[in-house]
Scaffold this motif. Sequence first.
Motif, PDB file in Angstrom:
ATOM      1  N   ASN A 319       0.823  -1.218   0.000  1.00  0.00           N
ATOM      2  CA  ASN A 319       0.000   0.000   0.000  1.00  0.00           C
ATOM      3  C   ASN A 319       0.853   1.260   0.000  1.00  0.00           C
ATOM      4  N   CYS A 320       2.126   1.097  -0.266  1.00  0.00           N
ATOM      5  CA  CYS A 320       3.069   2.224  -0.245  1.00  0.00           C
ATOM      6  C   CYS A 320       2.932   2.982  -1.570  1.00  0.00           C
ATOM      7  N   THR A 321       2.212   4.093  -1.526  1.00  0.00           N
ATOM      8  CA  THR A 321       1.864   4.820  -2.759  1.00  0.00           C
ATOM      9  C   THR A 321       3.096   5.337  -3.474  1.00  0.00           C
ATOM     10  N   TRP A 322       4.041   5.899  -2.746  1.00  0.00           N
ATOM     11  CA  TRP A 322       5.206   6.499  -3.410  1.00  0.00           C
ATOM     12  C   TRP A 322       6.088   5.441  -4.078  1.00  0.00           C
ATOM     13  N   SER A 323       6.134   4.217  -3.500  1.00  0.00           N
ATOM     14  CA  SER A 323       6.880   3.136  -4.152  1.00  0.00           C
ATOM     15  C   SER A 323       6.162   2.679  -5.422  1.00  0.00           C
ATOM     16  N   GLN A 324       4.849   2.656  -5.364  1.00  0.00           N
ATOM     17  CA  GLN A 324       4.073   2.281  -6.551  1.00  0.00           C
ATOM     18  C   GLN A 324       4.305   3.275  -7.682  1.00  0.00           C
ATOM     19  N   GLU A 325       4.419   4.555  -7.344  1.00  0.00           N
ATOM     20  CA  GLU A 325       4.673   5.574  -8.368  1.00  0.00           C
ATOM     21  C   GLU A 325       6.055   5.410  -8.981  1.00  0.00           C
ATOM     22  N   VAL A 326       7.048   5.026  -8.152  1.00  0.00           N
ATOM     23  CA  VAL A 326       8.394   4.807  -8.677  1.00  0.00           C
ATOM     24  C   VAL A 326       8.389   3.648  -9.671  1.00  0.00           C
ATOM     25  N   ILE A 331       4.544   6.580 -14.631  1.00  0.00           N
ATOM     26  CA  ILE A 331       4.987   7.690 -13.771  1.00  0.00           C
ATOM     27  C   ILE A 331       6.514   7.654 -13.641  1.00  0.00           C
ATOM     28  N   GLY A 332       7.010   6.634 -12.903  1.00  0.00           N
ATOM     29  CA  GLY A 332       8.460   6.522 -12.758  1.00  0.00           C
ATOM     30  C   GLY A 332       9.157   6.236 -14.067  1.00  0.00           C
ATOM     31  N   GLY A 765       1.002  11.645  -6.194  1.00  0.00           N
ATOM     32  CA  GLY A 765       1.744  12.801  -6.682  1.00  0.00           C
ATOM     33  C   GLY A 765       2.943  13.159  -5.824  1.00  0.00           C
ATOM     34  N   TYR A 766       3.235  12.339  -4.816  1.00  0.00           N
ATOM     35  CA  TYR A 766       4.344  12.667  -3.893  1.00  0.00           C
ATOM     36  C   TYR A 766       5.689  12.668  -4.614  1.00  0.00           C
ATOM     37  N   ILE A 767       5.937  11.663  -5.448  1.00  0.00           N
ATOM     38  CA  ILE A 767       7.229  11.553  -6.122  1.00  0.00           C
ATOM     39  C   ILE A 767       7.454  12.752  -7.039  1.00  0.00           C
TER      40      ILE A 767
END
Length: 900
Positions: A319-326, A331-332, A765-767
């Motif tokens: 559930n780690c959103t910023w890791s999912q974005e990476v 996105i990443g 949108g954190y990353i």
Amino acid sequence: MHKILKCLTFLFVCLFLVLELNQVIIPTYGTVPEQQNLHTPEWADFDNKPDSLFFSDGQRRIDFVLVYEDETKKMTHKRIDRKKQKRKRQVYESNLINNGLQLEATRSVLDEKLVFVKVHAPWEVLCTYAEVMHIKLPLQPDDLKTRESAFNWFTSLFRVDENIIKPEQEFFTAPFEKEHLSNFYIQDKDTFFNPATRSRIVHFILSRVEYATKNNVKKFGINKLLDSGIYKAAFPLHDSSFRHPSTDPACPSERYLLYREWAHPKNIFKLQPLDFIRKYYGEKIGIYFAWLGFYTNMLIVAAFVGVGCFLYGCLTKDNCTWSQEVCDPNIGGNIIMCPQCDKVCTYWNLTSTCESSKKLCIFDSFGTLVFAVFMGIWVTLFLEFWKRRQAELEYEWDTVEYLEQEEQVRPEYEAQCTHVVMNEITQQEEHVPYTACGKCIRMTFCASAVFFWILLIIASVIGIIVYRLSVFLVFSATLSRHVNGTQAIHKYLTPQTATSVTASLISFVVIMVLNIIYEKVAILITDFELPRTQTDYENSLTTKMFLFQFVNYYSSCFYIAFFKGKFVGHPGNPVYWLGKYRNEECDPGGCLLELTTQLAIIVGGKAIWNNIQEVLLPWVKNLIGRYCADARSEKIVPRWEHDYHLQPIGKLGLFYEYLEMVIQFGFVTLFVASFPLAPLLALFNNMLEIRLDAWKLTTQFRRMVPQKAQDIGAWQPIMQGIAILAVVTNAMIIAFTSDMIPRLVYYWSFSVPPYGSHSSHTMKGYINNTLSVFNISDFRNASKPSSPWFGNQTTCRYRDFRYPPGHQHQYEHNIYYWHVIAAKLAFIIVMEHVIYFVKFIISYIIPDVSQKTKSKVKREKYLTQKLLHENDLKVVKKTMGKIADKIIKGVDSTFRPKSE
């Protein structure tokens, strides 16, 4: 009345003369006989009794063994040197006999060059020196009733069977005095002084008897004779083999019982028989194992909570959103990162850090914050409860007033006492080894030497940092050239990972090499400092060694946690070390994972190295020695020769065991926010460490001279200092090394208007929000990459909070940066104050000495004084007889009313 006064005066004069006579009879240690004829030991052949602990007559117990090589059979020294050595040894042995000891020499069974001199202390010598050393001995059996604990039924499952190792009988004790011999509980003169006490007394004499005088300077002590090679070894005997009980019915076979019920691996989950350990090895070793066992038991709670936090991270990583974005290719996959070094480094895709970001989600979670706060409280509970446990052991083992009464001055200190000063308290002259000015000079020199070596370690750390900076360029060029981004290995073998692992390994090697060198330097400095007592000596050496080890082991971790990636500038204006090396950057996920890697390598490597050094090497040496002995002969070998072929324990005893555990304690507490599994690994290590240390002592090493110890010495304030520092370091790791605070600031402030565009608080949108934009046309020629990857790309991203190009304040820190800095500082202040306040409350609530122990100490003092007083009255009444009755009658008649 006049006659009575005369009688009393005569009695007091007689008593005074007796006391003076006793003082004359007491041998003063360190005297050299004037006579030319030297006393020599008795010679006796081995009687083929391998387990015997007695002289050839079977009556006199062997309290100590000295081993030397027969000078007539030596071929390695000049004849004149051999004669000098022989003369010193003969004088020394003659002085031992003059001091009342009895010696018996026996030639080795396996090597005819070796001679074993067995030492026995008769009753009179034991009594004399027991009084000199203020040794506490039994007065009467302890009749205080102890209340059974409510958890006794549970702990009994883990205790050693009392039918095998019987509980020791408790006694009221008092410092021994020959004049009050009848007051003490003496059922059998042969057992009144136990073997450990006998060995202590004999070692005390051995350390103070002279063997030569040169330029009016007296040379004395077994330690100097061992250092000069005149004697090869000096040690008390083990009472049996560890493999089987002694064949001598008079021997209790305590070593065998300790091995079977304490040191054997099958007992890994059992409680230690601390009273039995103390009886056999003395209080100093007993207090070490008591502390190590208590520390290990407390780690169970810390390990349980740490595993819970780790599992929480594992369960929430998906559930780690910023890791999912990476990891998201939309996105990443579309984010191109700027090069992290000059020229040779290229642009890279953010998705290459997908695996490391997933791992980071496990350690950089909300559970880490909870665990860091918990460990700040745990360490306080550990230290406070240990103080209470230590106070109980002080009472049970009769060391409450040890430092005031029993500890003797070191022989090395006594030998240098040439200056006379006036004691402020007694107003009498006393001898000291140096003046106040000389002491200041010594302390200044010692402090300067320690400071120089600490600077040397810092220099080595800077060297490792320069290695990191320079080798990162090589790995960046090599890995990007030879490893395709689509290959699976590229996910794990990044330039940062390769640099971190190799630098950690080199750092570990440098740490081990510097340890070996500094150990000898610290001993030389402490010897020059000349502490007065053995406790002062060990505390001084402990402080020096820990300061060195602290910088040596923890400096690289402090660099990664608080300096790496913090002062890097931006791609258009990077920061350089020494004007040449571009400062290191962290991964987009931060340096927390690298800190975990560094800790794992140093802690794991240190544990493996220590076990090789402390366990494997002595075992191999003893194995080779036994193999050579078996190859030479199949003769029956006596106990003293068996023990001689074991390894010596070393002058510093358990110093390195303490040091190893306290360094581990530092890793568990100082950096636990980066690695919640550290307490679990420490728990497993310590469970093995207790049994390995016990196995070493009982099977691989000669028996140590039993020593008194009131507490764990300087290690207590060192651990208290670590506990205070741990709160600061963990707060700063969470604030500056992890990404927890920037994520919280984004979630609560920058994900919603006026700064964000989301309608509700979210991590989406954190990353994108934490990566700033850089225009590649703004690269300087010195740092511009030579071969760009992505053709038409005009911008790249980098980890920082700065305004984009084209803004009126381009490349300057934006409002998000200042919000994050303010939040980090606020977090550190709040976390520190909350934990320190809780620590203060806990310290205040939990007293250092329990009320139960205080009552026991007061009760024992009262009963001891009452017993001594009553016994003195009985002696006086028995001595004076009818005179005392007449005095009482005379007093009664004088004050009787006339009417009667």
